[in-house]
Design a protein around this motif. Structure first.
Motif, short mmCIF file in Angstrom:
data_model
loop_
_atom_site.label_atom_id
_atom_site.label_comp_id
_atom_site.label_asym_id
_atom_site.label_seq_id
_atom_site.Cartn_x
_atom_site.Cartn_y
_atom_site.Cartn_z
N PRO A 97 -8.22 3.09 19.63
CA PRO A 97 -8.62 2.59 17.87
C PRO A 97 -9.76 1.81 17.93
O PRO A 97 -10.77 1.83 17.25
CB PRO A 97 -7.22 1.30 18.46
CG PRO A 97 -6.49 1.70 19.70
CD PRO A 97 -6.18 2.08 20.80
N GLN A 98 -10.74 1.89 19.43
CA GLN A 98 -11.96 1.31 19.72
C GLN A 98 -12.78 2.76 19.31
O GLN A 98 -13.78 2.51 18.83
CB GLN A 98 -11.88 0.84 20.62
CG GLN A 98 -11.87 1.78 21.79
CD GLN A 98 -10.71 1.43 22.75
OE1 GLN A 98 -10.11 0.96 22.31
NE2 GLN A 98 -10.84 1.19 23.85
N TYR B 145 -9.79 -6.81 11.40
CA TYR B 145 -9.51 -6.19 12.66
C TYR B 145 -8.20 -5.86 12.44
O TYR B 145 -6.46 -6.42 12.55
CB TYR B 145 -9.71 -6.54 13.86
CG TYR B 145 -11.01 -7.37 14.46
CD1 TYR B 145 -11.73 -6.04 14.81
CD2 TYR B 145 -10.97 -8.22 14.29
CE1 TYR B 145 -12.86 -5.90 14.37
CE2 TYR B 145 -12.96 -8.70 14.32
CZ TYR B 145 -13.97 -7.88 14.46
OH TYR B 145 -14.44 -7.99 15.23
N ARG B 146 -7.61 -4.04 12.58
CA ARG B 146 -6.50 -3.59 12.44
C ARG B 146 -5.99 -3.21 13.72
O ARG B 146 -6.76 -2.63 14.41
CB ARG B 146 -6.51 -1.77 11.91
CG ARG B 146 -6.89 -1.77 10.22
CD ARG B 146 -6.47 -1.27 9.79
NE ARG B 146 -6.97 -0.40 8.22
CZ ARG B 146 -7.91 -0.48 7.82
NH1 ARG B 146 -9.45 0.01 8.54
NH2 ARG B 146 -8.00 -0.56 6.82
N ARG C 65 -13.33 -2.56 17.85
CA ARG C 65 -11.94 -2.80 18.17
C ARG C 65 -11.83 -4.54 17.88
O ARG C 65 -12.74 -5.43 18.11
CB ARG C 65 -12.46 -3.11 20.23
CG ARG C 65 -11.58 -3.26 21.08
CD ARG C 65 -12.00 -2.24 22.30
NE ARG C 65 -10.47 -3.16 23.40
CZ ARG C 65 -10.37 -2.71 24.32
NH1 ARG C 65 -11.79 -1.88 25.14
NH2 ARG C 65 -9.19 -2.64 25.39
N ASN C 66 -10.30 -5.07 18.24
CA ASN C 66 -10.14 -6.18 18.33
C ASN C 66 -10.63 -7.29 19.30
O ASN C 66 -10.21 -6.50 20.84
CB ASN C 66 -8.55 -6.19 18.30
CG ASN C 66 -8.00 -8.16 17.95
OD1 ASN C 66 -8.64 -8.66 17.80
ND2 ASN C 66 -7.22 -7.80 19.00
N ARG D 47 -3.12 4.58 6.99
CA ARG D 47 -4.40 4.69 7.67
C ARG D 47 -3.32 4.65 9.11
O ARG D 47 -4.13 4.28 9.72
CB ARG D 47 -5.13 3.03 7.17
CG ARG D 47 -6.68 3.23 8.85
CD ARG D 47 -7.35 4.70 9.26
NE ARG D 47 -7.72 3.75 9.92
CZ ARG D 47 -7.40 4.65 11.24
NH1 ARG D 47 -6.10 5.12 11.12
NH2 ARG D 47 -8.77 4.28 12.07
N TRP D 48 -2.49 3.66 8.32
CA TRP D 48 -1.57 2.85 10.11
C TRP D 48 -0.54 4.23 10.53
O TRP D 48 -0.30 4.42 12.50
CB TRP D 48 -0.74 2.03 9.70
CG TRP D 48 -1.28 1.12 10.68
CD1 TRP D 48 -1.33 0.28 12.02
CD2 TRP D 48 -1.75 -0.35 9.82
NE1 TRP D 48 -1.46 -1.27 12.23
CE2 TRP D 48 -2.14 -1.42 10.99
CE3 TRP D 48 -2.90 -0.64 8.83
CZ2 TRP D 48 -2.96 -2.86 10.55
CZ3 TRP D 48 -3.37 -1.41 8.32
CH2 TRP D 48 -3.59 -2.36 9.30
N HIS E 287 -12.26 4.87 16.36
CA HIS E 287 -11.78 4.87 15.48
C HIS E 287 -12.03 3.21 14.08
O HIS E 287 -12.75 3.64 12.72
CB HIS E 287 -10.94 5.67 14.61
CG HIS E 287 -10.52 7.22 15.11
ND1 HIS E 287 -11.24 8.31 14.81
CD2 HIS E 287 -9.52 6.98 16.17
CE1 HIS E 287 -10.79 8.81 14.99
NE2 HIS E 287 -9.62 8.71 16.49
N GLU E 288 -11.67 2.19 15.02
CA GLU E 288 -11.86 1.54 14.44
C GLU E 288 -13.18 0.13 15.58
O GLU E 288 -13.03 0.75 16.68
CB GLU E 288 -10.85 0.99 14.30
CG GLU E 288 -9.52 1.40 13.21
CD GLU E 288 -9.66 0.60 11.81
OE1 GLU E 288 -10.74 -0.46 11.65
OE2 GLU E 288 -9.22 2.20 11.20
#
Length: 330
Positions: A14-15, A261-262, A20-21, A291-292, A17-18
């Motif tokens: 995920p980090q 944050y996703r 990171r939380n 998206r998910w 494309h998004e």
């Protein structure tokens, strides 16, 4: 957009494309305000299998999508290097080539391969150059009752061995006793031990006592920096269920609405039929959106699921159901 310089095995993380939380300070007011209307949740879950129906080419397309979201898993006491290599071969080529050709599909592969720590080097070597990450179950899996320093050391060893994803198990006692600070501190320490590897927090929802506890534990783990929240180890008597999934994905939605944050979601254990995979995909689409429905934000923890999906795809191509041995696993 993919980050420059990332290794191919990072492609599903995920980090990439998004953002990171990073986690946040423990907000006990938010945690304690989480509720779960069990009867309403169960009614909603009961309607899910009949609300969405896809047929023919559309069904085949959804099933192919499901394959790309599978963490192909072997977590048996009698795992061998040979079994893990065969599983990795199946991850690289999850559907027979003749079926892919008949559907006009190019190559696809599973989302990841998930193994015990001891099998990480074997899996990493078998998947070299494929872009398929290796996930390791660490932290005293499945009970998570070994001393915390040992669990953190195990994470470090798995990362050192090449695991790009770490599936950790939380201490259920913290949830059952309402010690949210202890759960937060434990999860935060595990996230830090993972470094660049992304971390899936296994809640073992069948052992948490209530859906309200599931909602609260989900929030705490996300606040502590989890990249994914996952239902189960697959070793509990009750694993992934639709009511639990509804609670967890709504916690994901609330966290995204609050922080931007996703966080990913992984139902694991008990999902073995293609029709069940379709129901979970419809649930994610309805509640979280398209998206998910990508491998950086959704995974199935499964092994036998792939065999049933491939069998359904052969029926789509030929009109006949085949024997299970035609779709061999590890």
């Amino acid at each position: 957009m993919r980050e420059v310089g990332r290794d191919d095995t990072d492609a599903h993380l995920p980090q990439v494309h998004e953002a990171r939380n990073p986690g946040m300070a423990l907000d006990l007011d938010w945690v304690m305000s989480a509720r779960a209307n069990t009867s309403a949740i169960e009614r909603r879950a009961a309607t899910l299998p009949g609300r969405r129906s896809v047929k023919k080419d559309y069904q085949a397309a959804w099933l192919l999508k499901a394959i790309t979201l599978i963490d192909l898993t072997t977590l048996a006491g009698d795992d061998t290097a040979g079994r893990v290599r065969r599983l990795c071969a199946k991850a690289r080529q999850p559907v027979r080539q003749d079926l892919l050709d008949a559907m006009g599909m190019g190559p696809i592969h599973t989302g990841a391969v998930c193994v015990y720590h001891d099998m990480v080097p074997t899996a990493v070597a078998a998947l070299d150059g494929t872009g398929i990450p290796v996930a390791a179950v660490s932290t005293g899996f499945p009970a998570g009752l070994s001393p915390l320093p040992l669990r953190l050391a195990e994470i470090g060893e798995s990362v050192k061995a090449g695991a790009r994803e770490i599936d950790i198990v939380i201490s259920r006692r913290h949830v059952l006793t309402g010690n949210w600070q202890a759960l937060y501190d434990e999860m935060k320490a595990m996230r830090e031990a993972c470094g660049d590897a992304h971390v899936k927090a296994i809640l073992a929802t069948g052992e948490l006592g209530s859906l309200r506890n599931v909602a609260r534990a989900s929030l705490v783990c996300m606040m502590a920096g989890a990249d994914f929240i996952k239902t189960s180890t697959g070793k509990e008597s009750v694993n992934a269920t639709l009511p639990v999934s509804l609670v967890m994905i709504r916690a994901l939605r609330d966290y995204f609405d609050e922080t931007g944050y996703r966080i990913g979601y992984k139902p694991a254990g008990g999902i073995s039929k293609a029709k069940d995979a379709l129901t979970y995909l419809a649930l994610i689409k309805d509640e979280l959106g398209n998206r998910w429905l990508q491998p950086d934000l959704f995974r199935f923890g499964a092994s036998s699921l792939l065999g049933d999906i491939e069998r359904q795809l052969e029926h789509h191509v030929t009109g006949r159901y085949s024997a299970s041995y035609r779709h061999a696993m590890a």
